[in-house]
Design an enzyme around this catalytic site. Structure first.
Site, PDB file in Angstrom:
ATOM      1  N   THR A 185       0.889  -1.150   0.000  1.00  0.00           N
ATOM      2  CA  THR A 185       0.000   0.000   0.000  1.00  0.00           C
ATOM      3  C   THR A 185       0.930   1.203   0.000  1.00  0.00           C
ATOM      4  O   THR A 185       2.073   1.086   0.414  1.00  0.00           O
ATOM      5  CB  THR A 185      -0.844   0.011   1.297  1.00  0.00           C
ATOM      6  OG1 THR A 185      -1.571  -1.200   1.374  1.00  0.00           O
ATOM      7  CG2 THR A 185      -1.815   1.175   1.329  1.00  0.00           C
ATOM      8  N   ARG A 213     -12.948  -7.816  -3.563  1.00  0.00           N
ATOM      9  CA  ARG A 213     -12.513  -7.677  -2.171  1.00  0.00           C
ATOM     10  C   ARG A 213     -12.075  -6.229  -1.913  1.00  0.00           C
ATOM     11  O   ARG A 213     -11.304  -5.662  -2.667  1.00  0.00           O
ATOM     12  CB  ARG A 213     -11.362  -8.624  -1.874  1.00  0.00           C
ATOM     13  CG  ARG A 213     -10.784  -8.498  -0.452  1.00  0.00           C
ATOM     14  CD  ARG A 213      -9.532  -7.649  -0.423  1.00  0.00           C
ATOM     15  NE  ARG A 213      -8.916  -7.611   0.913  1.00  0.00           N
ATOM     16  CZ  ARG A 213      -7.852  -6.893   1.217  1.00  0.00           C
ATOM     17  NH1 ARG A 213      -7.267  -6.155   0.297  1.00  0.00           N
ATOM     18  NH2 ARG A 213      -7.362  -6.900   2.441  1.00  0.00           N
ATOM     19  N   VAL A 214     -12.595  -5.653  -0.839  1.00  0.00           N
ATOM     20  CA  VAL A 214     -12.203  -4.308  -0.433  1.00  0.00           C
ATOM     21  C   VAL A 214     -11.424  -4.426   0.869  1.00  0.00           C
ATOM     22  O   VAL A 214     -11.865  -5.098   1.804  1.00  0.00           O
ATOM     23  CB  VAL A 214     -13.443  -3.414  -0.217  1.00  0.00           C
ATOM     24  CG1 VAL A 214     -13.025  -2.011   0.218  1.00  0.00           C
ATOM     25  CG2 VAL A 214     -14.291  -3.350  -1.490  1.00  0.00           C
ATOM     26  N   GLY A 215     -10.266  -3.799   0.929  1.00  0.00           N
ATOM     27  CA  GLY A 215      -9.461  -3.806   2.146  1.00  0.00           C
ATOM     28  C   GLY A 215      -9.657  -2.529   2.944  1.00  0.00           C
ATOM     29  O   GLY A 215     -10.657  -1.824   2.775  1.00  0.00           O
ATOM     30  N   ASP A 216      -8.690  -2.235   3.804  1.00  0.00           N
ATOM     31  CA  ASP A 216      -8.853  -1.079   4.684  1.00  0.00           C
ATOM     32  C   ASP A 216      -8.537   0.245   4.022  1.00  0.00           C
ATOM     33  O   ASP A 216      -8.980   1.297   4.490  1.00  0.00           O
ATOM     34  CB  ASP A 216      -7.953  -1.243   5.918  1.00  0.00           C
ATOM     35  CG  ASP A 216      -6.469  -1.251   5.543  1.00  0.00           C
ATOM     36  OD1 ASP A 216      -6.107  -1.963   4.587  1.00  0.00           O
ATOM     37  OD2 ASP A 216      -5.694  -0.537   6.192  1.00  0.00           O
ATOM     38  N   GLY A 239      -5.173  -5.802   5.733  1.00  0.00           N
ATOM     39  CA  GLY A 239      -6.294  -4.870   5.768  1.00  0.00           C
ATOM     40  C   GLY A 239      -7.345  -5.226   6.788  1.00  0.00           C
ATOM     41  O   GLY A 239      -7.879  -4.360   7.494  1.00  0.00           O
TER      42      GLY A 239
END
Lengths: 325, 325
Positions: A185, A213-216, A239
């Protein structure tokens, strides 16, 4: 592993005009990497830090600086954001980003973007729209087109080294993060001359991640947060751990509700509340104090402030080199 | 408008076995609505509350109860979640949901779902996967298919009254929320016999919203949060306001860091920090205390606990009726 405040504590008591920190992910190359590889990453970080120093010295606003620095990371294929992003399990790229202005409390987030050259620029356009705050998937790409942002084909994000990582991950049937021991990131946090704070974060996610997929990273309060008078925060790592602990917001909540100093709040969260290997954060408070704690083997990071301090580092403790770690 | 603690304070000092609150959105019908319309909504709420009472009396776990109650809302076309969801600007439906288990800290979120009959069931499947925590867009629908969840065509969510609302919104060129003065979301919060907390929220978003727009509902910490020992929270209203203030997590942070009681923390956030008209929350703490404050003209809501208290209400102050408001 202990907390690393970026600069000696004596600076806390000096009036800083500005301060700036960047990270290129907690998924750092191993300490055994070649000198040439190490040099590439250090030069990447140094160049982006130099951009920040130049902008902030000239009086640029925090929100402009964090966007510019994250764009610079997105343009550098060494880092897992923009060009150089990792591959999903269907061998495509889905990019997430967020930006938050500590002055106004406004933010913009995007997730699952496939055709926008600079996802953080799209996040900024969402922030500036002053309407919705978060777009995901195809709708995010359509919003970008409506706003006239530079469009690319998904294959623009292709790089050979990330494709190799996908093949390895699929061979092992695992979801790999950036480098096998870590996560990728990029992010920037800034305190500008006017005392305003801002944060921005961008990522290509995890190699072989499931589409959608969605992370932080795009989640305000998890991977990104900024509030004037408190702190600006950008996270990198696993995440789901940052989402569960609401790390970026929790840091500000501890400062606001307990009066905890940035260093102590960051240390408690990253070193005590989270698990070893989860990753790290960069954060700057209203006074310009910078912290960059992480509980992973390394985190690409750099920081500078108006008193002339600057640092570029990868591991902890730093590997001895001829220049400053 | 002042805070409404669901039941008289005397109950705070009694040991409650369980407690449960539900909401059907802060976008309530106007007080001038016909008796028939009011009756429909009240019956909808009463029926779902009765399901909760039955499950909790029988010893069901909080996480199971919040999922079941939100599924019941999704199946009821009066409410803006599942069937009965509002339309996006391209005359389709995109659904968001989240669920969080206060016992384990695990959560599941989905955004922009188009083909899953019960989005909260998909959020639960994400939670149970113990891997990623958030899926958006096409990837969320694909995850649902891989898990064998009931699939529907997008037009399954079509209803005449929501289509009329879309035509009105497009005629006025505005983004309408559920009913013209409000917002539509459904949610449930529970404290079960074992003392565990859970929260779930589901929504169709806003009429004429841009495709891809994500609100607060699926964002852990904004519209949904649960932590054993603190509280379970589900929000409804102008999503962007709940995202900016990180309402659901902030409530728990004030309890954790300041030792503030649920009632006081909820009151401060909804009545002081947020703006009038933003919406409201339902929350239950570890002791079974329930609060349901809102700063909008109405909020469909109901609550019950093991001491025999129960309430079903729409406005504040309640419109006089023959039965309990």
């Amino acid at each position: 592993m202990e907390l690393k405040t970026a600069f000696p504590r004596s600076h806390e008591h000096r009036e800083l005009e500005w301060a700036c920190a960047i990270h290129g992910g907690a998924g750092a190359i191993p300490r055994t990497a070649s000198e040439e590889t190490v040099k590439q990453y250090r030069e990447g970080l140094s160049g982006i830090l130099a951009d920040g120093i130049e902008m902030l010295s000239a009086g640029a606003a925090a929100i402009e600086v964090v966007e510019a620095l994250v764009i610079a990371f997105e343009e550098n294929e060494l880092f897992n954001a923009g060009r150089g992003a990792v591959y999903t399990s269907d061998a495509r790229h889905e990019l997430d980003a967020a930006i938050m202005d500590g002055l106004t409390g406004r933010s913009g987030s995007v997730a699952g973007v496939r055709r926008v050259r600079n996802p953080v620029r799209l996040a900024r356009a969402v922030l500036d729209s002053n309407d919705h705050m978060f777009y995901a998937g195809e709708g995010a790409d359509r919003f970008a087109e409506a706003r006239g942002l530079e469009r690319v084909e998904n294959r623009y994000f292709d790089t050979a080294h990330r494709y190799r990582a996908l093949c390895e991950a699929q061979g092992q049937n695992t979801v790999l993060l950036d480098h096998d021991q870590g996560y990728g990131t990029v992010g920037a946090v800034v305190r500008d001359r006017a005392g305003n704070l801002a944060a921005a974060t961008s990522t290509g996610g995890m190699t072989n991640k499931a589409p959608g997929r969605v992370g932080d990273t795009p989640l305000i309060g998890a991977g990104t947060y900024a509030a004037n008078g408190l702190a600006a925060v950008s996270a990198t790592g696993r995440g789901e751990a940052f989402m569960r602990h609401m790390v970026a917001y929790d840091l500000c909540a501890r400062m606001r509700y307990c009066g905890t100093a940035l260093e102590d709040a960051a240390h408690d969260i990253v070193m005590s509340e989270m698990e070893a290997g989860d990753g790290g954060i960069i954060a700057v408070d209203h006074a310009g104090t910078i912290v960059m704690p992480f509980n992973s083997p390394g985190m690409y990071r750099a920081a500078a402030d108006s008193s002339g301090n600057s640092v570029v580092a990868i591991w902890d403790p730093p590997r001895p080199t001829s220049d400053t770690q």
